[in-house]
Design a protein around this motif. Structure first.
Motif, PDB file in Angstrom:
ATOM      1  N   THR A  90       0.807  -1.216   0.000  1.00 18.45           N
ATOM      2  CA  THR A  90       0.000   0.000   0.000  1.00 18.45           C
ATOM      3  C   THR A  90       0.841   1.266   0.000  1.00 18.45           C
ATOM      4  O   THR A  90       0.307   2.363   0.109  1.00 18.45           O
ATOM      5  N   ALA A  91       2.166   1.133  -0.116  1.00 22.94           N
ATOM      6  CA  ALA A  91       3.031   2.323  -0.117  1.00 22.94           C
ATOM      7  C   ALA A  91       2.750   3.165  -1.350  1.00 22.94           C
ATOM      8  O   ALA A  91       2.473   2.639  -2.433  1.00 22.94           O
ATOM      9  N   GLY A  92       2.847   4.484  -1.169  1.00 16.71           N
ATOM     10  CA  GLY A  92       2.481   5.382  -2.261  1.00 16.71           C
ATOM     11  C   GLY A  92       3.628   5.676  -3.212  1.00 16.71           C
ATOM     12  O   GLY A  92       3.458   5.767  -4.414  1.00 16.71           O
ATOM     13  N   SER A  93       4.842   5.803  -2.648  1.00 15.24           N
ATOM     14  CA  SER A  93       5.948   6.280  -3.485  1.00 15.24           C
ATOM     15  C   SER A  93       7.223   5.518  -3.140  1.00 15.24           C
ATOM     16  O   SER A  93       7.267   4.758  -2.170  1.00 15.24           O
ATOM     17  N   ARG A  94       8.251   5.761  -3.931  1.00 20.26           N
ATOM     18  CA  ARG A  94       9.539   5.119  -3.686  1.00 20.26           C
ATOM     19  C   ARG A  94      10.102   5.520  -2.312  1.00 20.26           C
ATOM     20  O   ARG A  94      10.719   4.709  -1.627  1.00 20.26           O
ATOM     21  N   ALA A  95       9.844   6.779  -1.941  1.00 19.89           N
ATOM     22  CA  ALA A  95      10.331   7.262  -0.633  1.00 19.89           C
ATOM     23  C   ALA A  95       9.709   6.446   0.499  1.00 19.89           C
ATOM     24  O   ALA A  95      10.385   6.093   1.485  1.00 19.89           O
ATOM     25  N   ASP A  96       8.409   6.128   0.370  1.00 19.72           N
ATOM     26  CA  ASP A  96       7.743   5.294   1.388  1.00 19.72           C
ATOM     27  C   ASP A  96       8.406   3.924   1.457  1.00 19.72           C
ATOM     28  O   ASP A  96       8.621   3.376   2.546  1.00 19.72           O
ATOM     29  N   LEU A  97       8.721   3.360   0.293  1.00 14.82           N
ATOM     30  CA  LEU A  97       9.353   2.032   0.268  1.00 14.82           C
ATOM     31  C   LEU A  97      10.732   2.085   0.904  1.00 14.82           C
ATOM     32  O   LEU A  97      11.116   1.164   1.636  1.00 14.82           O
ATOM     33  N   GLU A  98      11.472   3.181   0.635  1.00  8.91           N
ATOM     34  CA  GLU A  98      12.799   3.319   1.262  1.00  8.91           C
ATOM     35  C   GLU A  98      12.659   3.413   2.783  1.00  8.91           C
ATOM     36  O   GLU A  98      13.493   2.872   3.534  1.00  8.91           O
ATOM     37  N   ALA A  99      11.589   4.067   3.248  1.00  6.23           N
ATOM     38  CA  ALA A  99      11.355   4.173   4.700  1.00  6.23           C
ATOM     39  C   ALA A  99      11.070   2.788   5.291  1.00  6.23           C
ATOM     40  O   ALA A  99      11.553   2.448   6.386  1.00  6.23           O
ATOM     41  N   ILE A 100      10.301   1.970   4.552  1.00  6.49           N
ATOM     42  CA  ILE A 100      10.013   0.598   5.015  1.00  6.49           C
ATOM     43  C   ILE A 100      11.308  -0.204   5.071  1.00  6.49           C
ATOM     44  O   ILE A 100      11.551  -0.968   6.010  1.00  6.49           O
TER      45      ILE A 100
END
Lengths: 318, 112
Positions: free
Chosen positions: A96-106
């Motif tokens: 459900t992540a919105g952007s690449r930045a969200d994925l990097e945070a995960i």
């Protein structure tokens, strides 16, 4: 409908190659009714396994609300600190992540969890999967080699490492990983077929102008082992047909066998004829949907039919 | 199978009767079971076993290649599917994209 879901999942895993988007859609449509039924409240291992599989199906079909509910119930039952629940929560966040930045945070979150507890294998696997998705193959491979050195009996990790090496073009390393799986599961005919595939690609892509005969012979032997271990194995016969064709085309085959490792031209020709005959039988029976022959994937049967037509075209008298 | 179990249960009853009578008689020689009871027991046990075997259980293959072949033909996937599907490493975003592409193509094909 819980029994329908259960019977489906007991037969195959939700991410098998045969689970088509159409199947995922029909399974996901059962989700809301199942979640509000009394069957969903039973505290048995089968129910919780069903929840886990249903979570995957809902995430794949983008039914995020049902997925969140599955995750919530799993978390309530087993606790948010449970390793498997943490991995499923991570999976949900990734989906459900919105952007690449969200994925990097995960990604950062996974690394922090592993820094605290390096033995959290499910999270380690999610980390590797996310690194692969974000296109960091070297970090993924180095993490995965750590994982397999800590858990050398985890066949799934060896399988993933083999795929990663294959994607990088490191075929001998990929073959090594598959051989590790064979040590644990000597009857795994699909891994023998995969070994045949990787060895065949290795033979076709060798950088120096080395004679590919030995590598092609190895590929053929892997495919032959796969058909020894599984009757009417479409993938095995397809591979045998392709490799025998290539061997007869470019290989330096002796007329007489001089040692145990080599194949003679006569043997390869006979194997090609056998593979043609068996593959034709499988295609014929699968297309007619005869009883007991309905399980073959449509796309695989089409590919086999196409290969047979090509071979017939080549062999037709000019 | 029920017909086989009837002589077996009559046999058990005969043995029970005999042992009861023998205990009640309290004679000095301890009699062994009469021959007809022994024969009846043996015959009824063998009939019972034959009945169980022939009662029509579906026999499943025990040779790996035949069983694996059957699974592949009927289900399309065998017992080692997990080694290639690698569920713990699933790339969920790629699967979601694949699904939404399929839905889009499916809808497009329906409208045309």
């Amino acid at each position: 409908m819980a029994s329908a879901l259960l019977s489906y999942f007991s037969q195959r895993s939700p991410s098998s190659s045969h689970t088509t988007p159409a199947t995922i859609l029909s399974l996901a449509q059962h989700a809301p009714s199942f979640l509000s039924s009394p069957a969903a409240a039973r505290d048995t291992p089968e129910t919780w396994l069903l929840y886990e599989n249903l979570l995957l199906v809902c995430l794949r079909s983008q039914d995020d609300s049902s997925a969140r509910l599955c995750l919530q119930r799993l978390s309530d039952r087993f606790g948010a600190a449970n390793e498997r629940v943490m991995a499923l929560a991570g999976l949900f966040d990734e989906a459900t992540a919105g952007s690449r930045a969200d994925l990097e945070a995960i990604l950062k979150r996974y690394e922090e969890i592993l820094a605290e507890d390096p033995t959290n294998t499910p999270i380690h696997k999610r980390l590797i999967s996310l690194l692969t998705h974000l296109n960091y193959p070297h970090r993924a491979i180095s993490n995965l080699t750590t994982l397999v050195s800590n858990n050398p009996t985890d066949a799934e990790s060896w399988a993933e490492l083999s795929s990663l090496y294959f994607q990088q073009g490191l075929y001998p390393q990929s073959i090594f990983c598959l051989e590790e799986i064979i040590l644990m599961y000597p009857n795994a005919y699909n891994i023998f077929a995969r070994l045949g595939e990787v060895t065949y690609v290795h033979a076709n892509n060798s950088k120096d102008n080395k004679d590919p005969t030995q590598t092609l012979t190895d590929s053929l032997k892997y495919y032959l082992r796969s058909i020894e271990l599984c009757d009417d194995y479409l993938r095995g016969y397809y591979g045998t047909l392709v490799v025998t064709g290539k061997l007869l085309q470019v290989g330096k085959l002796a007329a007489v066998q001089d040692d145990d490792k080599s194949m003679t031209k006569g043997k390869v020709e006979k194997l090609q004829q056998l593979a043609t005959r068996k593959l034709a039988e499988i295609v014929r029976r699968a297309k007619r949907k005869e009883k007991g022959w309905e399980g073959y994937a449509e796309a695989e049967v089409q590919a086999a039919a196409k290969l047979l037509e090509e071979i017939q075209g080549e062999q037709a008298p000019k | 199978m029920s017909t086989k179990s009837v002589p077996f249960s009559t046999k058990c009853y005969s043995v029970h009767e005999h042992s009861t009578i023998a205990a009640a008689a309290s004679s000095t020689t301890s009699p062994s079971l009469p021959l007809d009871i022994i024969l009846e027991t043996i015959i009824s046990v063998s009939l019972l076993c034959t009945g169980i075997v022939l009662s029509g259980w579906e026999l499943r293959p025990i040779r790996w290649r035949i069983w694996a072949g059957q699974l592949e033909r009927e289900n399309g996937s065998g017992p080692y599917e997990f080694l290639e599907s690698k569920l713990s490493f699933i790339d969920i975003r790629a699967k979601r994209t694949e699904f939404s592409n399929w839905v889009r193509d499916h809808e497009a094909r329906k409208t045309t």
